[in-house]
Design a protein around this motif. Structure first.
Motif, short mmCIF file in Angstrom:
data_model
loop_
_atom_site.label_atom_id
_atom_site.label_comp_id
_atom_site.label_asym_id
_atom_site.label_seq_id
_atom_site.Cartn_x
_atom_site.Cartn_y
_atom_site.Cartn_z
N GLY A 1 0.79 -1.23 0.00
CA GLY A 1 0.00 0.00 0.00
C GLY A 1 0.82 1.28 0.00
N ALA A 2 2.14 1.16 0.08
CA ALA A 2 3.00 2.35 0.08
C ALA A 2 3.19 2.85 -1.35
CB ALA A 2 4.36 2.02 0.70
N PRO A 3 3.28 4.17 -1.52
CA PRO A 3 3.54 4.67 -2.87
C PRO A 3 4.92 4.24 -3.34
CG PRO A 3 3.57 6.48 -1.27
CD PRO A 3 3.17 5.23 -0.54
N ARG A 4 5.03 3.97 -4.63
CA ARG A 4 6.33 3.58 -5.17
C ARG A 4 6.43 4.00 -6.62
NH1 ARG A 4 6.30 -2.97 -6.17
NH2 ARG A 4 4.63 -2.94 -7.70
N HIS A 5 7.67 4.12 -7.05
CA HIS A 5 7.95 4.41 -8.45
C HIS A 5 8.85 3.28 -8.95
CE1 HIS A 5 8.78 6.52 -12.12
NE2 HIS A 5 10.05 6.24 -11.95
N VAL A 6 8.42 2.63 -10.01
CA VAL A 6 9.19 1.51 -10.57
C VAL A 6 10.03 2.02 -11.73
CG1 VAL A 6 9.06 -0.77 -11.63
CG2 VAL A 6 7.42 -0.13 -9.86
N THR A 7 11.30 1.66 -11.70
CA THR A 7 12.25 2.12 -12.71
C THR A 7 13.15 0.96 -13.14
OG1 THR A 7 13.97 3.77 -13.14
CG2 THR A 7 13.87 2.89 -10.92
N ARG A 8 13.76 1.08 -14.31
CA ARG A 8 14.60 0.00 -14.82
C ARG A 8 15.91 -0.14 -14.06
NH1 ARG A 8 16.32 0.53 -20.43
NH2 ARG A 8 16.36 2.72 -19.94
N MET A 9 16.48 1.00 -13.67
CA MET A 9 17.83 0.97 -13.11
C MET A 9 17.81 0.95 -11.58
SD MET A 9 19.46 0.88 -15.89
CE MET A 9 21.12 1.02 -15.30
#
Length: 140
Positions: free
Chosen positions: A31-39
Motif C-alpha cells: 500500500g506504500a507509494p512507489r515508483h518503478v524504474t529500470r535501473m
C-alpha cells in the motif's frame, strides 16, 4: 546520504502528484507509494541513509519525498526492476528550475533545494507556472 531526482511526467501540481500516488496503480503490495524504474541505484546504501526523491513538475523541482526502501519488482515481461518505495507525504521545496532528462539522477544534498517552512504549509500555493516564472528570474 544521497538523493534522487525524477521528472513527474504528466503532473501539473504537487497536489496532482499526491492524488496520483494515492491511486492503486501507484502503490506496491504493502500500500506504500512507489515508483518503478529500470535501473537500480548503485549508491543504494547512500540513498537509503536518509535520501529523498525530488520531483520535477513542469520544469522545476517542486517537492520531495523520503525514500523508505528499494524493492525488487519483476514486470509482466519477466524483467527485474527497482521499486523505489516512498514514505507518504510530499514536502514542498523552494522551486528550482531543472532541464528535462530521462530516468532518475543522483542529487547531492548540497545541491538540493531547501524545504519550504512548514509554518507556511497552510498558505495557498502559487500556481506551478507562476512558481517556475519566479524561479526563472530568481525571486523564489
Amino acid at each position: 546520504m544521497m538523493n534522487l531526482i525524477k521528472l513527474s511526467v504528466g503532473t501539473e501540481t504537487i497536489e496532482s502528484l499526491g492524488k496520483w500516488q494515492r491511486n492503486a496503480r501507484a502503490k506496491g503490495p504493502d500500500g506504500a507509494p512507489r515508483h518503478v524504474t529500470r535501473m537500480w541505484p548503485k549508491r543504494e546504501a547512500e540513498v537509503l541513509a536518509g535520501g529523498s526523491i525530488y520531483w520535477v513538475i513542469k520544469g522545476a523541482i517542486m517537492c520531495r519525498q523520503e525514500i523508505a526502501r528499494l524493492d525488487e519488482v519483476v514486470g509482466a515481461d519477466g524483467i527485474l526492476r527497482c521499486g523505489i518505495v516512498l514514505r507518504p507525504g510530499l514536502v514542498p521545496v523552494a522551486p528550482t528550475l531543472k532541464r528535462p532528462f530521462q530516468g532518475w539522477r543522483y542529487l547531492k544534498p548540497e545541491d538540493a533545494p531547501i524545504d519550504i517552512d512548514p509554518a507556511r504549509a497552510s498558505e495557498a500555493r502559487l500556481p506551478t507556472e507562476l512558481s517556475v516564472a519566479l524561479a526563472e528570474i530568481g525571486v523564489l
